[in-house]
Motif scaffolding. Structure first.
Motif, PDB file in Angstrom:
ATOM      1  N   GLU A  15       0.835  -1.207   0.000  1.00 55.05           N
ATOM      2  CA  GLU A  15       0.000   0.000   0.000  1.00 55.05           C
ATOM      3  C   GLU A  15       0.864   1.249   0.000  1.00 55.05           C
ATOM      4  O   GLU A  15       0.617   2.184  -0.748  1.00 55.05           O
ATOM      5  N   HIS A  16       1.862   1.261   0.886  1.00 53.54           N
ATOM      6  CA  HIS A  16       2.809   2.383   0.887  1.00 53.54           C
ATOM      7  C   HIS A  16       4.131   2.012   1.533  1.00 53.54           C
ATOM      8  O   HIS A  16       4.233   1.004   2.214  1.00 53.54           O
ATOM      9  N   LEU A  17       5.128   2.858   1.276  1.00 52.08           N
ATOM     10  CA  LEU A  17       6.405   2.784   1.986  1.00 52.08           C
ATOM     11  C   LEU A  17       6.488   4.016   2.875  1.00 52.08           C
ATOM     12  O   LEU A  17       6.191   5.127   2.427  1.00 52.08           O
ATOM     13  N   ILE A  27       3.905   6.844  -1.227  1.00 52.26           N
ATOM     14  CA  ILE A  27       5.004   7.129  -0.301  1.00 52.26           C
ATOM     15  C   ILE A  27       4.408   7.952   0.834  1.00 52.26           C
ATOM     16  O   ILE A  27       3.671   8.912   0.591  1.00 52.26           O
ATOM     17  N   GLU A  28       4.696   7.525   2.059  1.00 53.54           N
ATOM     18  CA  GLU A  28       4.254   8.258   3.241  1.00 53.54           C
ATOM     19  C   GLU A  28       5.484   8.879   3.891  1.00 53.54           C
ATOM     20  O   GLU A  28       6.392   8.155   4.303  1.00 53.54           O
ATOM     21  N   LEU A  29       5.522  10.190   3.964  1.00 54.17           N
ATOM     22  CA  LEU A  29       6.612  10.866   4.673  1.00 54.17           C
ATOM     23  C   LEU A  29       6.144  11.115   6.100  1.00 54.17           C
ATOM     24  O   LEU A  29       5.018  11.571   6.318  1.00 54.17           O
ATOM     25  N   HIS A  69      11.591   3.632   6.547  1.00 54.97           N
ATOM     26  CA  HIS A  69      11.163   3.293   7.905  1.00 54.97           C
ATOM     27  C   HIS A  69      10.300   2.038   7.963  1.00 54.97           C
ATOM     28  O   HIS A  69      10.540   1.162   8.761  1.00 54.97           O
ATOM     29  N   HIS A  70       9.271   1.932   7.120  1.00 49.28           N
ATOM     30  CA  HIS A  70       8.419   0.738   7.157  1.00 49.28           C
ATOM     31  C   HIS A  70       7.729   0.486   5.816  1.00 49.28           C
ATOM     32  O   HIS A  70       7.614   1.377   4.984  1.00 49.28           O
ATOM     33  N   VAL A  71       7.301  -0.772   5.649  1.00 42.82           N
ATOM     34  CA  VAL A  71       6.486  -1.116   4.482  1.00 42.82           C
ATOM     35  C   VAL A  71       5.080  -1.436   4.986  1.00 42.82           C
ATOM     36  O   VAL A  71       4.920  -2.068   6.034  1.00 42.82           O
ATOM     37  N   ALA A  72       4.081  -0.964   4.264  1.00 40.16           N
ATOM     38  CA  ALA A  72       2.691  -1.222   4.655  1.00 40.16           C
ATOM     39  C   ALA A  72       2.021  -2.100   3.609  1.00 40.16           C
ATOM     40  O   ALA A  72       2.019  -1.776   2.418  1.00 40.16           O
ATOM     41  N   PHE A  73       1.483  -3.228   4.069  1.00 36.52           N
ATOM     42  CA  PHE A  73       0.742  -4.128   3.195  1.00 36.52           C
ATOM     43  C   PHE A  73      -0.745  -3.937   3.410  1.00 36.52           C
ATOM     44  O   PHE A  73      -1.210  -3.915   4.563  1.00 36.52           O
ATOM     45  N   VAL A 102       6.952  -3.910   9.565  1.00 38.05           N
ATOM     46  CA  VAL A 102       5.809  -4.172   8.691  1.00 38.05           C
ATOM     47  C   VAL A 102       4.537  -3.617   9.302  1.00 38.05           C
ATOM     48  O   VAL A 102       4.229  -3.864  10.468  1.00 38.05           O
ATOM     49  N   GLU A 103       3.813  -2.847   8.501  1.00 35.63           N
ATOM     50  CA  GLU A 103       2.495  -2.343   8.891  1.00 35.63           C
ATOM     51  C   GLU A 103       1.452  -3.078   8.067  1.00 35.63           C
ATOM     52  O   GLU A 103       1.643  -3.283   6.874  1.00 35.63           O
ATOM     53  N   LEU A 104       0.387  -3.504   8.718  1.00 34.37           N
ATOM     54  CA  LEU A 104      -0.782  -3.995   7.988  1.00 34.37           C
ATOM     55  C   LEU A 104      -1.803  -2.871   7.989  1.00 34.37           C
ATOM     56  O   LEU A 104      -1.971  -2.184   9.000  1.00 34.37           O
TER      57      LEU A 104
HETATM   58 ZN    ZN Z   1       2.547   3.764   7.245  1.00 38.88          ZN
END
Ligand code: ZN
Length: 133
Positions: free
Chosen positions: A6-8, A52-54, A76-80, A126-128
């Protein structure tokens, strides 16, 4: 089920200093939002089907502030994106993953979110996330 990236998430020292170059790279951001519970200010830029999430800390209690004490700004993180976040947390717990959040919480960009502990994922945070219905 995990559907897509979904985003990085990118941790930055200052959105003011960083946003111009990210917008020059990727295009205009579409949303800026403060997540009070997380002490972060976030900006999202759409990149095809992902984003991309800043993330900038608004307070020293923020996980982003703590991250930037130990690391340089950057990834920082990957969001699935998942179709059912409760079910996915249950499944991953059963697979032996260590959860930071046992139950989903409200996140930025109209999502319910939960993080897995990087200990379970070779150092990757990892973010869900699931779109609120
Ligand atoms: Zn996020």
């Amino acid at each position: 089920m995990i559907k897509r990236i979904e985003h990085l998430g990118i941790a930055v020292n200052s959105l003011e200093e960083t946003l111009t170059s990210y917008e020059a790279l990727l295009g205009k951001s579409y949303k800026e939002e403060i997540v009070e519970s997380e002490f972060v200010r976030t900006v999202f830029i759409q990149v095809g089907e992902s984003k991309i999430e800043l993330l900038e800390a608004t307070d020293e209690r923020s996980a982003i502030a703590k991250f930037l004490e130990k690391n340089r700004q950057g990834f920082h993180h990957v969001a699935f994106e998942v179709d059912n976040i409760e079910k996915e947390l249950e499944r991953l717990k059963g697979e032996g993953f260590q959860l930071i959040h046992e139950t989903p919480k409200d996140g930025a960009d109209n999502k319910r979110i939960a993080f897995l502990h990087p200990k379970s994922t070779a150092g990757l945070l990892v973010e869900l996330c699931q779109e609120k219905g």
